[in-house]
Write a protein that holds these residues in place. Structure first.
Motif, PDB file in Angstrom:
ATOM      1  N   GLN A   1       0.850  -1.183   0.000  1.00 33.85           N
ATOM      2  CA  GLN A   1       0.000   0.000   0.000  1.00 33.85           C
ATOM      3  C   GLN A   1       0.888   1.236   0.000  1.00 33.85           C
ATOM      4  N   GLY A   2       0.289   2.378  -0.237  1.00 41.12           N
ATOM      5  CA  GLY A   2       1.050   3.607  -0.312  1.00 41.12           C
ATOM      6  C   GLY A   2       1.536   4.076   1.048  1.00 41.12           C
ATOM      7  N   GLU A   3       2.634   4.821   1.035  1.00 42.30           N
ATOM      8  CA  GLU A   3       3.207   5.328   2.278  1.00 42.30           C
ATOM      9  C   GLU A   3       2.268   6.297   2.985  1.00 42.30           C
ATOM     10  N   TYR A   4       1.411   6.967   2.218  1.00 35.50           N
ATOM     11  CA  TYR A   4       0.459   7.915   2.805  1.00 35.50           C
ATOM     12  C   TYR A   4      -0.976   7.420   2.639  1.00 35.50           C
ATOM     13  N   GLU A   5      -1.137   6.120   2.442  1.00 38.09           N
ATOM     14  CA  GLU A   5      -2.457   5.518   2.310  1.00 38.09           C
ATOM     15  C   GLU A   5      -2.904   5.004   3.671  1.00 38.09           C
ATOM     16  N   ASN A   6      -3.998   5.545   4.157  1.00 38.39           N
ATOM     17  CA  ASN A   6      -4.518   5.197   5.472  1.00 38.39           C
ATOM     18  C   ASN A   6      -5.785   4.365   5.293  1.00 38.39           C
ATOM     19  N   ARG A   7      -5.689   3.056   5.522  1.00 38.44           N
ATOM     20  CA  ARG A   7      -6.813   2.158   5.313  1.00 38.44           C
ATOM     21  C   ARG A   7      -7.546   1.880   6.627  1.00 38.44           C
ATOM     22  N   SER A   8      -8.841   1.891   6.574  1.00 40.27           N
ATOM     23  CA  SER A   8      -9.630   1.474   7.732  1.00 40.27           C
ATOM     24  C   SER A   8      -9.598  -0.046   7.826  1.00 40.27           C
ATOM     25  N   ILE A   9     -10.007  -0.583   8.964  1.00 38.36           N
ATOM     26  CA  ILE A   9     -10.011  -2.033   9.122  1.00 38.36           C
ATOM     27  C   ILE A   9     -11.028  -2.669   8.179  1.00 38.36           C
ATOM     28  N   GLU A  10     -12.135  -1.963   7.888  1.00 43.28           N
ATOM     29  CA  GLU A  10     -13.110  -2.489   6.928  1.00 43.28           C
ATOM     30  C   GLU A  10     -12.503  -2.606   5.540  1.00 43.28           C
ATOM     31  N   GLU A  11     -11.717  -1.616   5.142  1.00 45.11           N
ATOM     32  CA  GLU A  11     -11.060  -1.679   3.833  1.00 45.11           C
ATOM     33  C   GLU A  11     -10.040  -2.819   3.790  1.00 45.11           C
ATOM     34  N   SER A  12      -9.311  -3.014   4.876  1.00 43.97           N
ATOM     35  CA  SER A  12      -8.330  -4.101   4.916  1.00 43.97           C
ATOM     36  C   SER A  12      -9.012  -5.457   4.836  1.00 43.97           C
ATOM     37  N   LEU A  13     -10.123  -5.624   5.551  1.00 42.90           N
ATOM     38  CA  LEU A  13     -10.860  -6.882   5.488  1.00 42.90           C
ATOM     39  C   LEU A  13     -11.436  -7.124   4.102  1.00 42.90           C
ATOM     40  N   ALA A  14     -11.926  -6.063   3.444  1.00 40.38           N
ATOM     41  CA  ALA A  14     -12.457  -6.210   2.087  1.00 40.38           C
ATOM     42  C   ALA A  14     -11.372  -6.672   1.121  1.00 40.38           C
ATOM     43  N   LEU A  15     -10.158  -6.119   1.275  1.00 37.50           N
ATOM     44  CA  LEU A  15      -9.048  -6.541   0.415  1.00 37.50           C
ATOM     45  C   LEU A  15      -8.671  -7.995   0.696  1.00 37.50           C
ATOM     46  N   GLY A  16      -8.732  -8.396   1.965  1.00 32.49           N
ATOM     47  CA  GLY A  16      -8.448  -9.790   2.289  1.00 32.49           C
ATOM     48  C   GLY A  16      -9.442 -10.741   1.643  1.00 32.49           C
ATOM     49  N   TRP A  17     -10.720 -10.401   1.672  1.00 31.37           N
ATOM     50  CA  TRP A  17     -11.734 -11.239   1.028  1.00 31.37           C
ATOM     51  C   TRP A  17     -11.549 -11.286  -0.482  1.00 31.37           C
ATOM     52  N   GLU A  18     -11.171 -10.156  -1.092  1.00 33.36           N
ATOM     53  CA  GLU A  18     -10.936 -10.136  -2.538  1.00 33.36           C
ATOM     54  C   GLU A  18      -9.824 -11.101  -2.926  1.00 33.36           C
ATOM     55  N   ALA A  19      -8.787 -11.174  -2.099  1.00 34.43           N
ATOM     56  CA  ALA A  19      -7.694 -12.117  -2.388  1.00 34.43           C
ATOM     57  C   ALA A  19      -8.168 -13.557  -2.212  1.00 34.43           C
ATOM     58  N   LEU A  20      -8.981 -13.808  -1.178  1.00 35.26           N
ATOM     59  CA  LEU A  20      -9.451 -15.177  -0.932  1.00 35.26           C
ATOM     60  C   LEU A  20     -10.405 -15.667  -2.012  1.00 35.26           C
TER      61      LEU A  20
END
Length: 472
Positions: free
Chosen positions: A423-442
Motif C-alpha cells: 500500500q502507499g506510504e500515505y495511504e490510510n486504510r480502515s479495518i473495513e477496507e483491509s478486510l475487504a481486500l483480504g476477502w478479494e484475495a481469498l
C-alpha cells in the motif's frame, strides 16, 4: 569556587583519578549512591551532567552525558546532587522536540512543568495491571489485519539496514488512532543514534501531516554522546507514564533504534571492564531491555495506557542476534520486515509468516473490529503458508508442472502481496477496507479450500467467480 556551583548544596570534589572515553573515575568520595546525578565542570567553566554507574568503596565511576572533552584530571570539579536523573513532565511537552535528556531542541523555551520525574520510572504492582484488549488502528493492512496492535501491548518491528523501518514508524505515528472512542490520544517518539537527515524526516513528516501537536519527540543524533542514547528511551517513557497514568491519556511510544541503544550499552560495559556475554554485550542485557519494555501496559486506576512499538535493526538480518532474540522473549510478538519483498518493490515489506502478534486474538472480533476478522486472518495465514511451499516446489519443477489448484494458490499469493500487504506510504486504510481486500484475495481460491471461515461468512462476503474446480 566556580560561579556555576553557587546555588547547589552538597560537597564539591576537585580532581579525578582517570578519564576514559565518556567515563570519569573519582576517588575519596563519600555518601555517593548508584545512579546518582552529578554536575561536572570543566576548567573553562563548561557545565555538564553525569551519572554514577558504579560505587566501590570510596571510588565512583561516572559517565558524562556531554562527553569528556576539555576535562582535566587536576582541575575538573564535580558535585553529587543526591538524586537520579529527572526530567520535567507536562502536557505542554506535546508538540515539542527535545534531546535525549529532555532539554528543548526546537529553539523554544523549556516547557512549564510543575513536576520532575525520575527517568527510571516507578515500580508498578502487577495486580493493578489490566489485560490489553482494545484494537489500535494503524492504517496499515499488514498490521491491522494480520498482526493487530492492541492497546497496552509491546509489539516490536524487526528490520535490517536499508529497509524502510523509519518510513513505517512515521506512517504509524501519523495514522494510529483508537476506534469508536472519544479519548485523548498522544504519541511519544524517541530516536537514538539517527543521522540528522533522518531526524529531519521525522520532524517534517509530523509537521506536514498536522500530528506534531500530539507528538512529543526525543532525538539523540548520531553525533551526540553515545551515553545519551541510554537515557533517551527512558526520558520518553517517563513522559509517557505521566501522560498515561496522571493525565489519563492513551499513549503510543515508538522507539528507534533499539540496536543503537544496545551498542551504547555494550560500549559503556566494555569501558567499565565488565565480563562480556554473547556478541560482547553485557550479561544483564535482558534485564536492561525488560526494564524499558515492561513500562508498557494499562492500569486499572487512571484509565490511561502505554503501547510500545520499539524498532530494532538486525545486524546481517540475523533474527537470532542477541538484541532481537532477547526482545522477542520480553515482548508480545514481532513484526518482521522482509528484504526480498522490499527488493521486489513491496511497501511495507512485512513478512507474512515470521510476523506475529500474540495479543491479536484478544483485540479483534465482535464488538472490537468485525465478527469475521479472526477467521479471515487465520485463513490468509494458512493460504499464504501454502503459497510459500508451492513456490519452493515451483522453483524445482517449474510453474508449468503445478496442478490447477496450486496455480490458483500462486495467483492468490501475487494478489495478496500486491493488494493486501502493499500500500502507499500515505495511504490510510480502515479495518473495513483491509478486510475487504483480504476477502478479494481469498476469492481467487475455491470455497472448498476456505476451511477456516464459517459458511455464514462465506455466504455474506464470498462471491463465486465461476472458476473451474480443481478437478477440471
Amino acid at each position: 569556587m566556580p560561579e556555576i556551583f553557587a546555588n547547589h548544596a552538597g560537597l564539591q570534589y576537585t580532581g579525578v583519578k582517570n578519564i576514559d572515553g565518556p567515563l570519569v573515575f573519582m576517588e575519596n568520595v563519600h555518601g555517593v549512591a548508584y545512579d546518582e546525578l552529578v554536575e561536572v565542570a570543566a576548567p573553562n567553566g563548561d557545565l555538564r551532567l553525569g551519572q554514577v554507574l558504579d560505587v566501590t568503596g570510596n571510588t565512583a565511576l561516572v559517565q558524562i552525558f556531554g562527553g569528556t572533552d576539555n576535562l582535566s584530571k587536576a582541575q575538573t570539579r564535580a558535585r553529587f546532587l543526591g538524586h537520579s536523573l529527572q526530567i520535567p513532565v507536562s502536557e505542554e511537552m506535546l508538540g515539542r522536540v527535545f534531546d535525549g535528556l529532555g532539554r528543548p531542541k526546537d529553539g523554544l523555551p523549556a516547557p512549564l512543568a510543575r513536576e520532575y520525574r525520575d527517568v527510571n520510572g516507578i515500580p508498578v504492582n502487577p495486580y493493578s495491571r489490566e489485560y490489553p484488549r482494545d484494537f489500535i488502528q494503524t492504517g496499515i493492512s499488514s498490521i491491522d489485519l494480520m498482526n493487530t496492535l492492541v492497546r497496552g501491548q509491546k509489539l516490536p518491528i524487526f528490520s535490517g539496514n536499508g529497509l524502510p523501518h523509519n518510513r513505517i514508524a512515521a506512517q504509524i505515528a501519523r495514522q494510529a488512532k483508537l476506534l469508536n472512542e472519544d479519548v485523548q490520544f498522544a504519541i511519544v517518539f524517541a530516536a537514538m543514534g539517527v543521522k540528522f537527515d533522518v531526524a529531519r524526516f521525522f520532524v517534517d513528516s509530523f509537521e506536514q501531516s498536522g500530528v506534531l501537536r500530539n507528538v512529543a519527540m526525543f532525538l539523540s543524533l548520531a553525533d551526540d554522546p553515545s551515553v545519551e542514547r541510554m537515557i533517551t528511551p527512558r526520558s520518553a517513557l517517563t513522559l509517557a507514564e505521566y501522560l498515561a497514568y496522571d493525565r489519563g491519556m492513551h499513549v503510543l511510544v515508538i522507539i528507534t533504534d533499539m540496536t543503537n541503544y544496545c551498542e551504547a550499552l555494550r560500549e559503556i560495559a566494555t569501558a567499565r571492564g565488565e565480563i562480556p556475554s554473547r556478541k560482547g554485550y553485557p550479561g544483564y542485557l535482558y534485564s536492561d531491555l525488560a526494564s524499558m519494555y515492561e513500562r508498557a501496559g494499562r492500569l486499572s486506576a487512571g484509565g490511561g495506557s502505554i503501547t510500545q512499538m520499539p524498532i530494532l535493526t538486525m545486524p546481517s538480518d540475523d533474527i537470532s542476534h542477541p538484541v532481537p532474540d532477547l526482545t522477542g522473549y520480553i515482548t508480545e510478538g514481532q513484526i518482521v520486515l522482509d528484504r526480498e519483498m522490499y527488493q521486489r518493490g513491496i511497501y511495507p515489506p512485512v513478512a507474512g509468516l515470521p510476523s506475529l502478534s500474540r495479543l491479536m486474538k484478544d483485540g479483534i472480533g465482535k464488538d472490537r473490529t468485525r465478527d469475521d476478522h479472526p477467521h479471515v486472518a487465520s485463513q490468509l495465514f494458512a493460504a499464504y503458508s501454502k503459497v510459500k511451499d508451492i513456490r519452493s516446489l515451483a522453483a524445482v519443477i517449474g510453474t508449468e508442472e503445478l496442478s490447477p489448484i496450486d496455480q490458483l494458490y500462486m495467483k492468490f499469493g501475487e494478489k495478496f502481496e500486491s493488494t493486501v500487504i502493499a500500500q502507499g506510504e500515505y495511504e490510510n486504510r480502515s479495518i473495513e477496507e483491509s478486510l475487504a481486500l483480504g476477502w478479494e484475495a481469498l476469492k481467487i481460491l475455491p470455497r472448498t479450500e476456505l476451511l477456516r471461515v464459517s459458511q455464514e461468512e462465506l455466504d455474506q462476503y464470498y462471491e463465486d467467480k465461476s472458476q473451474p474446480s480443481p478437478e477440471a
